[in-house]
Design a protein around this motif. Structure first.
Motif, PDB file in Angstrom:
ATOM      1  N   THR A 188       4.732   2.045  -1.335  1.00 55.31           N
ATOM      2  CA  THR A 188       5.617   2.496  -2.406  1.00 55.31           C
ATOM      3  C   THR A 188       5.104   2.012  -3.764  1.00 55.31           C
ATOM      4  N   GLY A 189       4.667   0.751  -3.808  1.00 51.97           N
ATOM      5  CA  GLY A 189       4.119   0.221  -5.060  1.00 51.97           C
ATOM      6  C   GLY A 189       2.860   0.943  -5.496  1.00 51.97           C
ATOM      7  N   LEU A 218      -7.719   8.158  -4.178  1.00 52.09           N
ATOM      8  CA  LEU A 218      -6.651   7.196  -3.909  1.00 52.09           C
ATOM      9  C   LEU A 218      -5.408   7.905  -3.384  1.00 52.09           C
ATOM     10  N   GLY A 219      -5.082   9.043  -3.978  1.00 53.09           N
ATOM     11  CA  GLY A 219      -3.922   9.792  -3.514  1.00 53.09           C
ATOM     12  C   GLY A 219      -4.058  10.203  -2.057  1.00 53.09           C
ATOM     13  N   GLU A 220      -5.253  10.632  -1.652  1.00 49.17           N
ATOM     14  CA  GLU A 220      -5.461  11.038  -0.261  1.00 49.17           C
ATOM     15  C   GLU A 220      -5.425   9.836   0.687  1.00 49.17           C
ATOM     16  N   ILE A 221      -5.957   8.707   0.247  1.00 50.06           N
ATOM     17  CA  ILE A 221      -5.915   7.515   1.102  1.00 50.06           C
ATOM     18  C   ILE A 221      -4.478   7.033   1.270  1.00 50.06           C
ATOM     19  N   LEU A 222      -3.657   7.158   0.237  1.00 56.11           N
ATOM     20  CA  LEU A 222      -2.245   6.800   0.370  1.00 56.11           C
ATOM     21  C   LEU A 222      -1.551   7.698   1.387  1.00 56.11           C
ATOM     22  N   ARG A 223      -1.913   8.977   1.411  1.00 64.81           N
ATOM     23  CA  ARG A 223      -1.349   9.876   2.422  1.00 64.81           C
ATOM     24  C   ARG A 223      -1.779   9.442   3.820  1.00 64.81           C
ATOM     25  N   LEU A 224      -3.018   9.017   3.950  1.00 63.38           N
ATOM     26  CA  LEU A 224      -3.493   8.543   5.249  1.00 63.38           C
ATOM     27  C   LEU A 224      -2.754   7.281   5.664  1.00 63.38           C
TER      28      LEU A 224
END
Length: 493
Positions: free
Chosen positions: A456-457, A133-139
């Protein structure tokens, strides 16, 4: 046959070849990975047993000290030991052999391999999905950043591989970020489903011993203990939902990769990648291959196949603990998660590295008659019925193609009245900006703004989730230290 190798009821174990099929031949890496999770659960369980009075302080301190020592050394002492019934029982047997049955033999009080295994799966799944999830948020952040940078780069959007209407390249990227937002929401849901810790469910029906599953749940970073013991050890449907969410994210990226690969061809010439993101050919010196996109497209197959395999393994199994569900259906998930994570990492650098050829994109937008619908709509705004407008514009496109023109130059209404196209289509950018209803490219800034709020959320939610897991790890370490400090030198129970 030693007593440790038997079960009391059984006096013989699997033969070497069968054992290799069932348990594999784990090397040091596999031993460390599995027993690190197992022993973490053990630490929480021992603390809870001590607090409830089911385990004396001195026995708990001895167990905690020995397990901590094994963890600190990467379980090196266990390398090469015989494991006739799997790693867990080999590890427990080692503790019994070192500490005696009166201490080592009490570790398994009030639990089963079934709830331990379900808890290991939940912890590992939580870790894998949180990282992904963290990597997809970066994408998603990269897509939104590039969407703003390239909002004014005009290009044609295609339907059925034919130029359709004018949009902005940034608007296209915002569309991918929109789709990815739903994948993120699905991943969040899967992670949130892991709020209950299976530990305490026992073999299949809980236990009559006065354990406190809520305590072990908290020490392991979970919000709640099991709700239903049989469900806790029987069900792995969260794995299925996680695979579905991960597969969906992978599929979203394949669509991005397909477009970028097509647009980076010489025939299109819309996108150029820097040399660090392309490869050459061993035989053809002129080649400049955007081959990383092919990896992005292919890696989603691992998740799609894993979901199918996992669902097939679970299908028609009895609703209780079973090898098909707890072992075989879960095993295929880990390589799938890793494959999609790699796809996301590749997509991050490809999205940020892709450079749009703005002049070429705009040229193709003009040559592709993508303003035809706009012209028809302008006629509608002047009172012409849409079907009539559609017909006359279509006829004008046909006339232009037959005349060898690449742009519409003249349109006449059925009564012969000419239409001034220059006044209607002063600028392609103006045309794009005018599509400000229905989520069109004229609303690109609003779309990006909404998605940034979502991002952001998502990021705040992930931060809170990670903090809870970290805080639980600190609490567990402090509880272990407290027991060892109080009872490790011969203190009373």
């Amino acid at each position: 046959m030693t007593a440790a190798a038997g079960t009391g009821r059984l006096t013989r174990t699997l033969g070497p070849r069968t054992r290799r099929v069932v348990y594999g031949e784990p090397g040091p890496g596999e031993i460390r990975a599995e027993l690190d999770l197992t022993s973490t659960i053990d630490l929480a369980h021992i603390v809870m047993l001590t607090e409830t009075g089911l385990l004396s302080g001195s026995a708990a301190a001895a167990l905690l000290a020995r397990i901590t020592s094994l963890r600190d050394d990467g379980f090196r002492e266990l390398y090469g030991l015989d494991a006739p019934r799997g790693l867990y029982l080999m590890y427990e047997g080692h503790l019994v052999a070192e500490l005696g049955a009166d201490i080592g033999g009490k570790l398994h009080t009030g639990r089963s391999r079934n709830d331990i295994k379900a808890t290991i799966t939940a912890i590992r799944l939580r870790t894998e999905l949180t990282d992904l999830l963290g990597e997809i948020l970066r994408l998603q952040a990269a897509l939104l950043s590039r969407a703003r940078v390239h909002r004014d780069v005009v290009m044609p959007v295609y339907t059925h591989f034919q130029p359709a209407m004018p949009i902005g390249y940034g608007y296209y990227l915002a569309g991918l970020a929109t789709a990815l937002d739903r994948d993120i929401a699905a991943l969040r849901y899967a992670i949130d489903e892991l709020r209950r810790c299976p530990l305490g469910a026992g073999a299949v029906a809980g236990t009559d011993l006065p354990i406190e599953p809520a305590r072990t749940a908290a020490l392991l970073g979970f919000a709640e203990p099991p709700l239903h013991a049989t469900d806790a050890v029987a069900a792995r449907d969260t794995v299925l939902r996680a695979l579905a969410a991960v597969a969906s994210a992978g599929l979203t990226l394949t669509r991005l990769a397909t477009d970028l690969q097509l647009w980076s061809t010489q025939e299109f010439g819309f996108i150029e990648f820097p040399e660090r993101l392309v490869g050459g050919s061993s035989a053809m010196p002129q080649k400049r291959n955007a081959f990383l996109l092919e990896h992005v497209k292919a890696k989603a197959a691992a998740a799609v196949g894993a979901w199918t395999a996992s669902a097939a393994a679970m299908k028609s199994t009895p609703f209780t603990n079973s090898i098909e569900v707890g072992t075989e259906a879960v095993a295929v998930a880990w390589p799938a998660f890793a494959a999609v994570r790699d796809s996301v990492l590749l997509a991050q650098v490809l999205v940020t590295g892709a450079h749009p050829a703005a002049a070429r994109m705009e040229q193709r937008a003009r040559e592709g008659f993508v303003t035809a619908t706009v012209i028809a709509n302008r006629l509608v705004a002047q009172g012409v019925p849409f079907r009539t407008a559609h017909h006359v514009v279509g006829a004008a496109v046909r006339d232009a193609v037959e005349a060898g023109d690449t742009e519409l130059t003249k349109i006449a209404l059925p009564d012969g009245t000419p239409v001034d196209l220059g006044a209607e289509l002063a600028s392609l950018r103006d045309v794009v900006a005018a599509h400000d209803r229905g989520g069109g490219p004229g609303e690109c800034d609003r779309v990006v703004g909404v998605l940034r709020q979502h991002l952001t959320g998502h990021a705040e939610w992930l931060t809170v989730h990670r903090a809870r897991v970290r805080d639980a790890a600190r609490e567990l370490a402090a509880a272990v230290d407290a027991v060892v400090t109080e009872h490790g030198t011969g203190g009373t129970a």
